[in-house]
Design an enzyme around this catalytic site. Structure first.
Site, PDB file in Angstrom:
ATOM      1  N   ARG A  46       7.052  16.961 -13.959  1.00 45.04           N
ATOM      2  CA  ARG A  46       6.791  15.558 -13.601  1.00 45.04           C
ATOM      3  C   ARG A  46       6.605  14.726 -14.863  1.00 45.04           C
ATOM      4  O   ARG A  46       7.120  13.618 -14.978  1.00 45.04           O
ATOM      5  CB  ARG A  46       5.533  15.461 -12.704  1.00 45.04           C
ATOM      6  N   LYS A 136      -0.905  -1.614  -7.382  1.00 46.22           N
ATOM      7  CA  LYS A 136      -0.084  -1.699  -6.172  1.00 46.22           C
ATOM      8  C   LYS A 136      -0.771  -1.013  -5.001  1.00 46.22           C
ATOM      9  O   LYS A 136      -1.400   0.037  -5.183  1.00 46.22           O
ATOM     10  CB  LYS A 136       1.269  -1.041  -6.410  1.00 46.22           C
ATOM     11  N   GLU A 178       1.893  -5.055  -1.052  1.00 41.33           N
ATOM     12  CA  GLU A 178       3.122  -4.471  -0.472  1.00 41.33           C
ATOM     13  C   GLU A 178       2.976  -4.146   1.009  1.00 41.33           C
ATOM     14  O   GLU A 178       2.532  -3.052   1.361  1.00 41.33           O
ATOM     15  CB  GLU A 178       3.520  -3.195  -1.237  1.00 41.33           C
ATOM     16  N   LYS A 220       5.288  -7.725  -2.669  1.00 49.27           N
ATOM     17  CA  LYS A 220       6.365  -6.726  -2.638  1.00 49.27           C
ATOM     18  C   LYS A 220       6.746  -6.456  -1.185  1.00 49.27           C
ATOM     19  O   LYS A 220       6.212  -5.541  -0.552  1.00 49.27           O
ATOM     20  CB  LYS A 220       5.882  -5.439  -3.329  1.00 49.27           C
TER      21      LYS A 220
HETATM   22  P1  13P Z   1      11.422   2.246  -2.820  1.00 48.86           P
HETATM   23  O1  13P Z   1      12.118   1.173  -3.632  1.00 48.86           O
HETATM   24  O2  13P Z   1      12.016   3.600  -2.982  1.00 48.86           O
HETATM   25  O3  13P Z   1      11.214   1.824  -1.397  1.00 48.86           O
HETATM   26  O4  13P Z   1       9.987   2.408  -3.460  1.00 48.86           O
HETATM   27  C1  13P Z   1       9.271   1.291  -3.788  1.00 48.86           C
HETATM   28  C2  13P Z   1       7.835   1.577  -3.654  1.00 48.86           C
HETATM   29  O5  13P Z   1       7.085   1.398  -4.586  1.00 48.86           O
HETATM   30  C3  13P Z   1       7.335   2.041  -2.356  1.00 48.86           C
HETATM   31  O6  13P Z   1       5.959   1.937  -2.330  1.00 48.86           O
END
Ligand code: 13P
Length: 340
Positions: A46, A136, A178, A220
């Site tokens: 990772r 986030k 998000e 987001k």
């Molecule tokens: P994806 O663009 O693969 O949907 O991932 C964005 C992300 O941060 C999901 O939490």
């Protein structure tokens, strides 16, 4: 809270051409991604994979911020430079995923709510010390053929997002908010638009009630798109028009930027949709990307866990970043995919 500092970080992340590389897969998620290329998910694999991403030459032209996972924020390059420092030295702002995943919402079968608020104030203080400047939190909203999402499911997620965002701003971190309406299922683009509109309305009402400063955050969202299994798939222009209509109805002009998730779209589709939106009339906010899979899928395919493939993997990342940088200005064309 220093609002000017929050504003300047938020604006820097979505500066001209720029967007976000979401590299914040939790350990179970990265394990799935590695399994698809038969790579074992060890801590060193990772670390190495993230090092390949973060040292790709030239990505700083189009990557304003990178979202890290807790483990990654504490890891270092081969030379012993902590990843947040390595990114900051390249002019890329380090961020951190702080939610602890979507769990079943009690007494609401089929719906989820994101956990991670308990103890968040102390975790944010530590993350800031480790170099994170933004955070986030992802809420997950599923659509079914009946009555999911419920108004309560939406409210519970919006409330958690707003509590998280307020704690971030208090701690001096820019919150990326998000709320993801999933592409899974057979729903139409119209249903996605209706649900996304309701979700964003509720999220902004909660953010406002929690006194979150819109100028110091980023949103987001998902794009407005038909479910993966829907027999009728909308055109690129239809997706762009529906997404902008939905956002213009719900997102205050004070928010500096929208950074879309890719949500399972192909890399080219995600870029094409972003491009179409930026080619339409000017919007009150920057319209940008915060892609995980749409930036990384080609990198994983090129890497396959082999040191011999590192240059090709970094080239694949740079190519996607470059194309999305063009899409930020409406200057991408699908034909550029074959030129790579
Ligand atoms: P994806 O663009 O693969 O949907 O991932 C964005 C992300 O941060 C999901 O939490």
């Amino acid at each position: 809270m220093n609002i000017d500092e929050l504003k300047s970080v938020a604006n820097a992340i979505v500066a001209e051409q720029k967007g976000v590389l979401a590299a914040d897969e939790s350990n179970p998620t990265i394990q799935k991604r590695f399994a698809s290329i038969q790579v074992e998910s060890t801590e060193e694999n990772r670390r190495r994979y993230r090092e390949i991403l973060f040292t790709a030459y030239g990505i700083e032209a189009t990557v304003g911020g990178v979202i890290l996972y807790d483990e990654t924020l504490r890891q270092c390059s081969h030379e012993g430079v902590p990843f947040p420092q390595l990114l900051a030295e390249r002019g890329i702002i380090p961020g951190i995923k702080v939610d602890q995943g979507a769990k079943a919402l009690a007494l609401y079968p089929g719906e989820k709510v994101t956990e991670g608020l308990d103890g968040l104030r102390a975790r944010l203080a530590e993350y800031r010390q480790l170099g994170a400047q933004f955070a986030k939190w992802r809420a997950v909203i599923e659509i079914d053929e009946h009555d999911i999402p419920s108004p309560f499911g939406i409210r519970a997620n919006a409330h958690a997002l707003a509590r998280y965002a307020a704690l971030c701003q208090e701690a001096g971190l820019v919150p990326i908010v998000e709320p993801e309406v999933l592409m899974d299922g057979a729903h139409s683009i119209e249903r996605c638009e209706a649900v996304t509109e309701q979700v964003l309305q509720t999220v902004f009402a909660e953010l406002d009630a929690h006194r979150v400063v819109f100028e110091g955050m980023l949103l987001k969202p998902n794009m407005v798109i038909a479910g993966k299994l829907c027999p009728v798939q909308a055109s690129v222009l239809e997706v762009a028009a529906a997404t902008l209509r939905c956002l213009r109805r719900t997102v205050p002009a004070a928010v500096p930027g929208i950074v879309f998730l890719s949500g399972g779209q192909s890399a080219a589709d995600a870029t094409d949709h972003l491009n179409a939106m930026n080619a339409m009339e000017p919007q009150p906010w920057q319209v940008s990307f915060s892609y995980g899979r749409a930036l990384q899928a080609p990198v994983l395919e090129a890497w396959l866990g082999q040191e011999d493939n590192v240059v090709a993997a970094q080239r694949a990342l740079l190519n996607r970043c470059h194309l999305n940088g063009l899409a930020r200005a409406g200057k991408y064309a699908r034909s550029m995919e074959n030129a790579a």
